[in-house]
Design an enzyme around this catalytic site. Sequence first.
Site, PDB file in Angstrom:
ATOM      1  N   GLU A 101     -61.142 -24.346  -0.306  1.00 49.56           N
ATOM      2  CA  GLU A 101     -59.678 -23.961  -0.764  1.00 49.56           C
ATOM      3  C   GLU A 101     -58.645 -24.004  -0.041  1.00 49.56           C
ATOM      4  O   GLU A 101     -59.114 -22.584   0.871  1.00 49.56           O
ATOM      5  CB  GLU A 101     -59.319 -23.826  -2.328  1.00 49.56           C
ATOM      6  CG  GLU A 101     -59.498 -24.414  -3.730  1.00 49.56           C
ATOM      7  CD  GLU A 101     -58.377 -25.141  -3.959  1.00 49.56           C
ATOM      8  OE1 GLU A 101     -57.046 -25.138  -3.211  1.00 49.56           O
ATOM      9  OE2 GLU A 101     -58.223 -25.405  -5.535  1.00 49.56           O
ATOM     10  N   ASP A 102     -57.720 -23.632   0.199  1.00 47.02           N
ATOM     11  CA  ASP A 102     -55.970 -22.787   0.338  1.00 47.02           C
ATOM     12  C   ASP A 102     -56.485 -21.721   0.290  1.00 47.02           C
ATOM     13  O   ASP A 102     -56.424 -20.722   0.957  1.00 47.02           O
ATOM     14  CB  ASP A 102     -55.265 -23.693   1.187  1.00 47.02           C
ATOM     15  CG  ASP A 102     -54.672 -24.001   0.200  1.00 47.02           C
ATOM     16  OD1 ASP A 102     -55.135 -24.295  -1.312  1.00 47.02           O
ATOM     17  OD2 ASP A 102     -53.309 -24.495   0.167  1.00 47.02           O
ATOM     18  N   ASP A 105     -55.033 -19.641  -7.236  1.00 50.18           N
ATOM     19  CA  ASP A 105     -53.912 -18.945  -8.273  1.00 50.18           C
ATOM     20  C   ASP A 105     -54.441 -18.820  -9.634  1.00 50.18           C
ATOM     21  O   ASP A 105     -55.295 -17.667  -9.709  1.00 50.18           O
ATOM     22  CB  ASP A 105     -53.532 -19.702  -7.229  1.00 50.18           C
ATOM     23  CG  ASP A 105     -51.571 -18.685  -7.938  1.00 50.18           C
ATOM     24  OD1 ASP A 105     -50.896 -18.816  -9.013  1.00 50.18           O
ATOM     25  OD2 ASP A 105     -50.298 -18.516  -6.843  1.00 50.18           O
ATOM     26  N   PHE A 154     -45.418 -14.982  -3.411  1.00 50.62           N
ATOM     27  CA  PHE A 154     -45.402 -16.221  -3.393  1.00 50.62           C
ATOM     28  C   PHE A 154     -45.361 -16.413  -1.085  1.00 50.62           C
ATOM     29  O   PHE A 154     -44.888 -15.777  -0.593  1.00 50.62           O
ATOM     30  CB  PHE A 154     -44.092 -17.177  -2.997  1.00 50.62           C
ATOM     31  CG  PHE A 154     -44.618 -18.423  -3.377  1.00 50.62           C
ATOM     32  CD1 PHE A 154     -45.604 -18.833  -3.946  1.00 50.62           C
ATOM     33  CD2 PHE A 154     -44.454 -19.156  -2.365  1.00 50.62           C
ATOM     34  CE1 PHE A 154     -45.364 -20.864  -3.919  1.00 50.62           C
ATOM     35  CE2 PHE A 154     -44.084 -21.155  -1.280  1.00 50.62           C
ATOM     36  CZ  PHE A 154     -44.708 -20.959  -2.674  1.00 50.62           C
ATOM     37  N   ARG A 167     -45.936 -25.517   5.705  1.00 49.33           N
ATOM     38  CA  ARG A 167     -47.387 -25.640   6.901  1.00 49.33           C
ATOM     39  C   ARG A 167     -48.443 -25.664   7.560  1.00 49.33           C
ATOM     40  O   ARG A 167     -49.415 -25.709   7.975  1.00 49.33           O
ATOM     41  CB  ARG A 167     -47.607 -27.092   5.720  1.00 49.33           C
ATOM     42  CG  ARG A 167     -47.971 -27.719   4.478  1.00 49.33           C
ATOM     43  CD  ARG A 167     -48.660 -28.880   3.949  1.00 49.33           C
ATOM     44  NE  ARG A 167     -48.160 -28.969   2.426  1.00 49.33           N
ATOM     45  CZ  ARG A 167     -48.630 -28.887   1.010  1.00 49.33           C
ATOM     46  NH1 ARG A 167     -49.545 -27.636   1.265  1.00 49.33           N
ATOM     47  NH2 ARG A 167     -48.037 -29.438   0.226  1.00 49.33           N
TER      48      ARG A 167
END
Length: 176
Positions: A101-102, A105, A154, A167
């Site tokens: 996973e990046d 959250d 964020f 990205r």
Amino acid sequence: MIITLHDKSFEPYIKEVAIQNRINAIAEQISDDYKGKTPVFISMLNGAFWFTADLLKNYDGNCEVSFVKFKSYHGTESTGTVTQSVGIDVDLSGRDIIILEDIVDTGKTLSVFLDELFKHTPASVKIASLLLKPNALKYPIKVDYTGFEIPNDFIVGYGLDYDGLGRNYKDIYVVK
Ligand code: HPA
Ligand code: MG
């Protein structure tokens, strides 16, 4: 350097060299932990594409990689609904799985995916995430390999987007 994506500005947060050093260390640790095994890495698109590439370039041993795609974020908010557009295409029964996973959250996407994954009766499942927001977690997700723990701000870059943009950056940026 400040970058502007849509209506927001972002400032540098985690530099490329720190990201790469951390990923190399995780790759080494996973290589050790899975010595003699042939794990299947499952990469969560879109965000994990850089993390997957850089981790696997440094993974030492035999492995397979497959890609799945979920979406739950719109703008800077989690929408609460998770939709899947690319599914599992390998036989996972009896296999050792490492999910890439990046960012973890709320953990909602992963919790939806884990439910699906366990139906395939894998031998083991672990999670590697470049980033973790521990204070945002709402589901009982245990991340086994974490790159960086960060606050609930964020971020974009290194695979992470703000409504599709950002990205491509090598560094990670935080909203100003
Ligand atoms: N940035 C981009 N995408 C995300 C984030 C974030 O901070 N958290 C969950 N998805
Ligand atoms: Mg996103």
